[in-house]
Write a protein that holds these residues in place. Sequence first.
Motif, mmCIF file in Angstrom:
data_model
loop_
_atom_site.group_PDB
_atom_site.id
_atom_site.type_symbol
_atom_site.label_atom_id
_atom_site.label_comp_id
_atom_site.label_asym_id
_atom_site.label_seq_id
_atom_site.Cartn_x
_atom_site.Cartn_y
_atom_site.Cartn_z
ATOM 1 N N GLU A 185 -33.277 -18.555 -31.478
ATOM 2 C CA GLU A 185 -34.237 -20.326 -31.220
ATOM 3 C C GLU A 185 -35.230 -20.057 -32.470
ATOM 4 O OE1 GLU A 185 -35.347 -23.202 -29.231
ATOM 5 O OE2 GLU A 185 -32.862 -21.775 -28.890
ATOM 6 N N GLU A 186 -35.371 -18.858 -32.083
ATOM 7 C CA GLU A 186 -36.937 -18.992 -33.441
ATOM 8 C C GLU A 186 -36.147 -19.517 -35.005
ATOM 9 O OE1 GLU A 186 -38.417 -15.422 -33.836
ATOM 10 O OE2 GLU A 186 -40.015 -15.707 -32.006
ATOM 11 N N LYS A 187 -34.808 -19.343 -35.555
ATOM 12 C CA LYS A 187 -33.797 -19.512 -36.049
ATOM 13 C C LYS A 187 -33.138 -20.583 -35.682
ATOM 14 C CE LYS A 187 -29.902 -18.435 -38.745
ATOM 15 N NZ LYS A 187 -28.959 -17.461 -39.172
ATOM 16 N N ARG A 188 -33.338 -20.944 -35.500
ATOM 17 C CA ARG A 188 -33.096 -22.935 -34.923
ATOM 18 C C ARG A 188 -33.910 -23.436 -35.304
ATOM 19 N NH1 ARG A 188 -32.900 -26.636 -31.615
ATOM 20 N NH2 ARG A 188 -34.217 -26.014 -29.787
ATOM 21 N N LEU A 189 -35.253 -23.548 -34.419
ATOM 22 C CA LEU A 189 -36.531 -23.839 -34.887
ATOM 23 C C LEU A 189 -37.077 -23.487 -36.150
ATOM 24 C CD1 LEU A 189 -38.257 -23.049 -31.707
ATOM 25 C CD2 LEU A 189 -36.670 -25.272 -32.216
ATOM 26 N N ARG A 190 -36.201 -22.733 -37.064
ATOM 27 C CA ARG A 190 -37.628 -22.667 -38.381
ATOM 28 C C ARG A 190 -36.307 -23.709 -39.095
ATOM 29 N NH1 ARG A 190 -41.133 -21.412 -41.686
ATOM 30 N NH2 ARG A 190 -40.718 -21.085 -43.154
ATOM 31 N N VAL A 192 -34.839 -25.600 -38.162
ATOM 32 C CA VAL A 192 -34.219 -27.845 -38.327
ATOM 33 C C VAL A 192 -36.714 -28.075 -38.888
ATOM 34 C CG1 VAL A 192 -35.445 -29.136 -35.957
ATOM 35 C CG2 VAL A 192 -33.660 -27.701 -36.013
ATOM 36 N N TRP A 193 -37.501 -27.115 -39.104
ATOM 37 C CA TRP A 193 -38.544 -27.309 -39.124
ATOM 38 C C TRP A 193 -38.043 -27.889 -40.801
ATOM 39 C CZ3 TRP A 193 -41.500 -24.618 -42.853
ATOM 40 C CH2 TRP A 193 -42.255 -24.969 -43.311
ATOM 41 N N GLU A 194 -37.352 -26.893 -41.550
ATOM 42 C CA GLU A 194 -37.184 -26.956 -42.552
ATOM 43 C C GLU A 194 -36.106 -27.347 -43.416
ATOM 44 O OE1 GLU A 194 -35.006 -22.713 -43.571
ATOM 45 O OE2 GLU A 194 -37.163 -21.880 -43.280
ATOM 46 N N ALA A 195 -35.396 -28.542 -42.278
ATOM 47 C CA ALA A 195 -34.811 -29.638 -42.535
ATOM 48 C C ALA A 195 -35.544 -31.022 -42.892
ATOM 49 C CB ALA A 195 -33.362 -29.754 -41.522
ATOM 50 N N GLN A 196 -36.932 -31.257 -41.402
ATOM 51 C CA GLN A 196 -37.237 -31.904 -41.724
ATOM 52 C C GLN A 196 -38.202 -32.380 -42.566
ATOM 53 O OE1 GLN A 196 -39.781 -31.469 -37.774
ATOM 54 N NE2 GLN A 196 -37.863 -31.863 -36.399
ATOM 55 N N GLU A 197 -38.922 -30.790 -43.108
ATOM 56 C CA GLU A 197 -39.592 -30.859 -43.920
ATOM 57 C C GLU A 197 -38.978 -31.356 -45.326
ATOM 58 O OE1 GLU A 197 -43.626 -30.105 -44.521
ATOM 59 O OE2 GLU A 197 -43.094 -30.531 -42.114
ATOM 60 N N GLU A 198 -38.258 -31.364 -45.412
ATOM 61 C CA GLU A 198 -37.127 -31.549 -46.848
ATOM 62 C C GLU A 198 -36.931 -32.837 -46.370
ATOM 63 O OE1 GLU A 198 -35.535 -31.036 -50.357
ATOM 64 O OE2 GLU A 198 -36.474 -29.698 -49.152
#
Length: 594
Positions: A185-190, A192-198
């Motif tokens: 779950e942490e990997k998935r959230l990470r 998602v966050w990286e995609a949002q940041e990108e």
Amino acid sequence: MIGDDEALRKIRADFDETIQSEKLCLDQKYFPGKAVQQDYHMPDVITVRVQRDSDSFQDVVVKIERPTYCKPFLGGFKNRITGVEFHNAGSQTIRKKQPDKGIQLFCRETQTAFEINKTQQTKNTTSTQMAKVGLYVSNMTDKLINPGKYLTAKEYHERRLEAVIVLQTYFRRWHAINVVQNLREEKRLRLVWEAQEEVRRKKEKDEKLRKEQERRLNPKTREDFELLYHALELWRREETEWINTTLTGAERKAAFCGLLEKEAQLIAAIGRHKLNADEENQQRAILHFLNKCAQPKRWKAYDGKITEMDTQYTLHARELFEICRSISMNDIPKDERIDVLLTLRRTVKEHECKLTQEIVELIDREVDLMSREVKECNLEGLRKRICTLFLQYIKTPKFNPGVARILKVPPDPLKLYKNVNFCHSCENYLPATEFPVPANCRTIGRCRLCCKLDNEARRRDAFLTYKLILENLRKSEADYQDDAEIVYLVQLQDLQYLIENIWGCRSALSACSDLYDLVMVRWDKHHEWSPWNTILLSRDEADAHLKLCNIQKAYEAAFIQRIKHKHIQAKTYFAQIPVMTSVLHRSDNQATAN
């Protein structure tokens, strides 16, 4: 009757059933302390005559019930002159006695309970039913129990250990599954966050490019024209490099002539844009000034609400602002234009002076020309004169008292003599605030306007990115609230030198060269920012750097040594500023103490 030399208290008379007493107020000679009143005894039976009719009376015998208890004191008052006390009367009802229960109430023994803890075991009677003669008991539900194998203590504990191992195995399996799920779950959230940041970085980059393109197409501010001249200089250098590498001889000279002609045309186009932008900015500044004059007075109450109040001056200023905005409009019908001019004429007619007379003459001239069907293009100059004179009328405190609190008061010339410098470029005497003072400057050089003209003509540098970095730095230092002062002493040229020559316009960690994404933060966040206590990083790197608690453990020794070397270079350069000398000594003493 008693004599004058006898005291009443010495007389003791005997009475039977009825007496008559008199209250005597004698001289203070015989009764110095208080007045005397004879004792009165109520008889057991009294006769009361009651009137039945107008002529008939009836005697009624009344028996007096004497109280068997002492009546409570219900208050009263005392005559201060005679000393007689009068008590409030109470009811004559006999108080009901409570029956005697034979025990003492309201005592400590009955109100205190003594508890004793004592263990008891109750009886549990059981019985069994057995078959006998005359009684049949069914044995269908009976069970036959055979003795099993005897289990020793060692075997018992071994079985318990095996059961515990099985439980631990299943628990560890459950715990491992939860850990893996959490990591997943942490990997998935990470991700998602990286995609949002990108996506956010891409949007910010596109927005920055769009704004820069908009600034180049429609420049309005000084920074926009700096970007235009900087882009022109980059284009000229590319064209020059291409001509030098590809052409020779006469072709090279012809290409340089064509390049010079194109550059002159582009400079002329930029100049035309600057004239239009200056005119628009001037009109915008005038409207902002007039709107500020017409604003009502505001103050904040104790509950945080804003209270507004219009005065006669703000109302008059608002009326003048509406008239000025109306006469500045171009595309309005002829009738409305005439109405606006007549309103303006009535307004300025209230004050008789040379300025108002000139405005009235110009208004009459425009009305006369409009009645003769003169084209509007021929009336532009006349209308601009009317707007200019009316703006001068509005800025006069005599005609518009509300403008007095906004106009800048000219400084006293006698006080400016000690604070005036001479610019050798434009040969003008200007205040000291009009001269930039970089760190390596020994004397007063050219003024800001001359530096700006020289930059547009020769180097054509863009200082917008450095201004943004300096603004972000000062804003972040203000949030610390530790009375930082060095950041406000550093000028734009000093920051440019610090970024270009010492840090190389690159991030110290990722070598990012996008100046729009770079910021300067404290190297050690526990000390005040200074050129020898700073680091150039990207925004994300700066956020992560400020969260570190121990810099020595977070970074490698080689990286720390490289940063300290840059700090020594900055300290050597900024030691030339006289104001920085005291700050340098203070920081050195603090470092030695640490």
